[in-house]
Design a protein around this motif. Structure first.
Motif, mmCIF file in Angstrom:
data_model
loop_
_atom_site.group_PDB
_atom_site.id
_atom_site.type_symbol
_atom_site.label_atom_id
_atom_site.label_comp_id
_atom_site.label_asym_id
_atom_site.label_seq_id
_atom_site.Cartn_x
_atom_site.Cartn_y
_atom_site.Cartn_z
ATOM 1 N N GLY B 138 38.396 58.345 34.628
ATOM 2 C CA GLY B 138 37.720 56.923 34.308
ATOM 3 C C GLY B 138 36.589 57.305 32.987
ATOM 4 N N LEU B 139 36.523 56.129 32.104
ATOM 5 C CA LEU B 139 35.431 56.453 31.124
ATOM 6 C C LEU B 139 35.173 55.192 30.611
ATOM 7 C CD1 LEU B 139 37.727 55.883 28.695
ATOM 8 C CD2 LEU B 139 37.954 58.311 28.682
ATOM 9 N N LEU B 140 33.967 55.144 29.966
ATOM 10 C CA LEU B 140 33.572 53.820 29.319
ATOM 11 C C LEU B 140 34.331 53.452 28.150
ATOM 12 C CD1 LEU B 140 31.144 52.191 29.738
ATOM 13 C CD2 LEU B 140 29.929 53.470 27.978
ATOM 14 N N ARG B 141 34.758 52.448 28.245
ATOM 15 C CA ARG B 141 35.762 51.633 27.223
ATOM 16 C C ARG B 141 34.898 51.757 25.858
ATOM 17 N NH1 ARG B 141 36.120 45.524 27.091
ATOM 18 N NH2 ARG B 141 36.368 45.957 29.260
ATOM 19 N N ALA B 142 35.703 52.074 24.796
ATOM 20 C CA ALA B 142 35.228 51.978 23.468
ATOM 21 C C ALA B 142 34.082 53.076 23.234
ATOM 22 C CB ALA B 142 34.800 50.689 23.144
ATOM 23 N N SER B 143 34.119 54.162 23.939
ATOM 24 C CA SER B 143 33.145 55.269 23.815
ATOM 25 C C SER B 143 33.516 56.365 23.278
ATOM 26 C CB SER B 143 32.549 55.402 25.179
ATOM 27 O OG SER B 143 33.653 56.279 25.948
ATOM 28 N N ALA B 144 32.914 57.140 23.076
ATOM 29 C CA ALA B 144 33.371 58.683 22.229
ATOM 30 C C ALA B 144 34.035 59.388 23.476
ATOM 31 C CB ALA B 144 32.193 59.699 22.020
ATOM 32 N N HIS B 145 34.072 59.204 24.706
ATOM 33 C CA HIS B 145 34.909 59.959 25.567
ATOM 34 C C HIS B 145 36.370 59.420 25.302
ATOM 35 C CE1 HIS B 145 30.958 59.678 27.640
ATOM 36 N NE2 HIS B 145 30.892 60.965 27.428
ATOM 37 N N GLU B 146 36.747 58.238 25.091
ATOM 38 C CA GLU B 146 38.062 57.767 24.827
ATOM 39 C C GLU B 146 38.448 58.769 23.941
ATOM 40 O OE1 GLU B 146 38.464 53.539 24.112
ATOM 41 O OE2 GLU B 146 40.049 54.020 23.075
ATOM 42 N N CYS B 147 37.901 59.075 22.739
ATOM 43 C CA CYS B 147 38.307 59.989 21.739
ATOM 44 C C CYS B 147 38.607 61.291 22.118
ATOM 45 C CB CYS B 147 37.154 60.039 20.530
ATOM 46 S SG CYS B 147 37.488 61.452 19.383
ATOM 47 N N TYR B 148 37.700 61.927 23.220
ATOM 48 C CA TYR B 148 37.973 63.148 23.498
ATOM 49 C C TYR B 148 38.926 63.209 24.401
ATOM 50 C CZ TYR B 148 36.659 67.569 25.581
ATOM 51 O OH TYR B 148 36.581 69.337 25.968
ATOM 52 N N LEU B 149 39.041 62.152 25.481
ATOM 53 C CA LEU B 149 40.158 62.257 26.090
ATOM 54 C C LEU B 149 41.606 62.476 25.692
ATOM 55 C CD1 LEU B 149 40.419 61.580 29.783
ATOM 56 C CD2 LEU B 149 42.011 59.995 28.427
ATOM 57 N N LYS B 150 41.711 61.539 24.617
ATOM 58 C CA LYS B 150 42.849 61.488 23.694
ATOM 59 C C LYS B 150 43.323 62.669 23.069
ATOM 60 C CE LYS B 150 43.320 56.323 23.009
ATOM 61 N NZ LYS B 150 42.683 55.252 22.152
ATOM 62 N N LYS B 151 42.393 63.546 22.733
ATOM 63 C CA LYS B 151 42.404 64.711 21.929
ATOM 64 C C LYS B 151 42.678 65.846 22.902
ATOM 65 C CE LYS B 151 40.146 66.947 18.180
ATOM 66 N NZ LYS B 151 38.862 67.235 17.534
ATOM 67 N N HIS B 152 41.973 65.919 23.789
ATOM 68 C CA HIS B 152 42.005 67.087 24.735
ATOM 69 C C HIS B 152 42.604 66.976 26.190
ATOM 70 C CE1 HIS B 152 39.501 69.295 21.915
ATOM 71 N NE2 HIS B 152 38.686 68.104 21.692
ATOM 72 N N MET B 153 42.806 65.786 26.426
ATOM 73 C CA MET B 153 43.533 65.518 27.738
ATOM 74 C C MET B 153 44.522 64.467 27.522
ATOM 75 S SD MET B 153 39.925 65.513 30.154
ATOM 76 C CE MET B 153 38.810 66.873 29.871
ATOM 77 N N ALA B 154 45.330 64.660 26.677
ATOM 78 C CA ALA B 154 46.372 63.463 26.125
ATOM 79 C C ALA B 154 47.098 63.194 27.182
ATOM 80 C CB ALA B 154 47.178 64.315 24.778
ATOM 81 N N ASN B 155 47.500 64.175 28.277
ATOM 82 C CA ASN B 155 48.501 63.959 29.190
ATOM 83 C C ASN B 155 47.776 63.109 30.713
ATOM 84 O OD1 ASN B 155 50.646 64.483 27.748
ATOM 85 N ND2 ASN B 155 50.227 66.789 28.226
ATOM 86 N N ALA B 156 46.689 62.934 30.726
ATOM 87 C CA ALA B 156 45.977 62.141 31.621
ATOM 88 C C ALA B 156 45.970 60.745 31.515
ATOM 89 C CB ALA B 156 44.477 62.591 31.613
ATOM 90 N N ASP B 157 46.004 60.179 32.801
ATOM 91 C CA ASP B 157 45.962 58.741 32.767
ATOM 92 C C ASP B 157 44.467 58.128 32.530
ATOM 93 O OD1 ASP B 157 46.373 56.155 33.552
ATOM 94 O OD2 ASP B 157 46.856 56.699 35.808
#
Lengths: 230, 260
Positions: B138-157
């Motif tokens: 879980g993360l905050l929508r439209a946050s920097a974490h979204e970018c991080y997740l897509k980049k470093h945890m690409a296979n997470a849901d």
């Protein structure tokens, strides 16, 4: 519970905003609805087409989308217009005003259909008879059409009102602190979101119960002349 | 009937009176914040706003001889609100990143917090691409974490939330495996309730990626507002020099959060 008690005045204030916003929007929606229904029933082909486009368009766009579009888009457009013409630098589009306009505009479409449906329910023979005994158009509307129109439209207006009241919660995204917005901020700040959500629910339930009582009284008044058919 | 029309008139008048044209004074700085992000952005029970961001904004306003006026707005509406000139700056723990810099300008960062992946203590997975594969985060929508997740945890849901509180709620409910949040408020959340500290812990509390999280949190302004940007940068430097920054940071966090 302590945190809820601490924030009671903010919740009261938020409830006031929610109610005022709801009532103002309802008034605007009723006016738009009457005008829209008049255009659809009695207007020429151009008017009828405009009213048709309006109800189709509004009822198919999500409320949140419309809110953001009108408030932020409208403001940006207004600023641009000012810059281009050089007439003003910045005009504030008040959040409350924008909320009323948007919600009124959205629910005006539903009200249009409500009033149109109610008008069609009035037996045409009555109108013919009224004209035949020499009533003017104004008299027919005031004495024959309107009282019955309200009787037929009230149940549907009631439903629209309750949905409208809940739609007011969308205004938090445009920076207006209503009941839901205050409740959520307070809940997140004190880390007790559930207590605040329950309080919000209870207050909305109260509003709904009160609305139902008012609607029942109004309905009784406007259907006095009608025989109960059920 | 007349009475009813008069009633509508009164309501209309009441609505109109609520929309006085707002006169813009040069000595007021309108600050957009999104409350409900303790201890940075807090709604007090008397309706006033508080927290590190608000106190720091007031420090800056003092130093540029303006009066801060706060506008509390939902996170989703905060950049549109700035662009539509509802307020002049955003001081609401907004991370500086490339995505946002396409729309707005930023001052120098005023704090730099790493991010943390918080999960059950015995979660048993690592905070990298392989470890988080298939995990719901879980993360905050439209946050920097979204970018991080897509980049470093690409296979997470990825599960997006409107507020970080909602993400925590789902973590507690067991609906998601972990939350990806800023470390400082994450630690505050862990400490806020012994039940949290018993059950949950950061898998990793020092996640950095300058491309996503940028160089820290800064003050967002509309593009082309160079004069104000210069003044604010000077004010930030001044708070570092005169010790007021460290005093405020210590008050909230017990340490200096300015970063490197």
């Amino acid at each position: 519970m302590d945190s809820l008690w601490n924030y009671k005045w903010l919740l009261v204030q938020g409830s006031g905003i929610t109610l005022l916003l709801g009532i103002c929007s309802l008034c605007l929606a009723l006016v738009i609805g009457l005008a829209g229904a008049a255009a659809k029933i009695g207007g020429g082909s151009a008017l009828r087409r405009i009213a048709g486009c309006y109800t189709t368009f509004v009822r198919s766009v999500p409320d949140l989308c419309m809110m953001l579009l009108l408030y932020f888009g409208g403001q940006t457009l207004l600023n641009k217009l000012g810059t281009v013409t050089g007439w003003w630098d910045y005009v504030e589009l008040n959040a409350f005003f924008a909320g009323v306009i948007t919600i009124g505009f959205i629910f005006g479409a539903y009200m249009t259909e409500t009033f149109r449906g109610a008008y069609v329910s009035i037996p045409p023979g009555q109108l013919e008879a009224a004209h035949a005994i020499g009533m003017t158009h104004g008299q027919v509307f005031r004495l024959i059409t309107f009282p019955q129109l309200m009787g037929y439209a009230l149940p549907s207006i009631g439903v629209n009102w309750m949905v409208l009241l809940k739609t007011t919660a969308l205004v938090s995204v445009i920076g207006l602190k209503d009941l839901v917005s205050y409740g959520m901020s307070a809940g997140n700040t004190t880390r007790n979101p559930f207590i605040f959500l329950l309080a919000i629910m209870a207050i909305y339930l109260l509003f709904t119960a009160a609305s139902e009582a008012v609607l029942r009284a109004l309905e009784a008044r406007y259907t006095r002349g009608r025989r109960r058919e059920v | 009937m007349k009475r009813r029309i008069a009633f509508l008139g009164v309501l209309a008048a009441a609505a109109m009176s609520l929309m006085p044209p707002i006169v813009q004074a040069e000595d007021v700085l309108r600050v957009g914040i999104s409350s409900g992000y303790p201890p940075f952005d807090v709604l007090n029970s008397d309706g006033t706003l508080g927290g590190f961001d608000v106190d720091y904004a007031n420090l800056l306003c003092e130093r540029i001889n303006r009066k801060c006026e706060f506008v509390d707005i939902e996170w989703d509406g905060i950049i549109p609100g700035l662009l539509a000139k509802k307020f002049d700056v955003i001081i609401s723990s907004m991370g500086i990143n490339e995505e946002r810099m396409k729309q707005v300008d930023f001052t120098d960062p005023y704090y730099k917090g790493p991010s943390a992946l918080i999960a059950l203590k015995d979660a048993g997975f690592t905070a990298d691409e392989a470890g988080t594969a298939g995990k719901s985060i879980g993360l905050l929508r439209a946050s920097a974490h979204e970018c991080y997740l897509k980049k470093h945890m690409a296979n997470a849901d990825m599960r997006q939330y409107t507020t970080s509180e909602e993400a925590y709620l789902d973590l507690q409910a067991g609906r998601i495996d972990a939350v990806l949040v800023d470390t400082i408020p994450g630690e505050v959340w862990l400490k806020s309730d012994p039940k949290n500290a018993d059950k949950f812990a950061p898998i990793k509390a020092d996640l950095y990626d300058d491309q996503c999280f940028g160089v820290g949190s800064g003050i967002a302004l509309r593009k082309g507002n160079e004069a104000l940007k210069g003044k604010l940068n000077a004010a930030i430097a001044k708070t570092r020099e005169d010790g007021s920054y460290i005093a405020l940071s210590n008050k909230y966090f017990g340490r200096d959060i300015y970063g490197n």
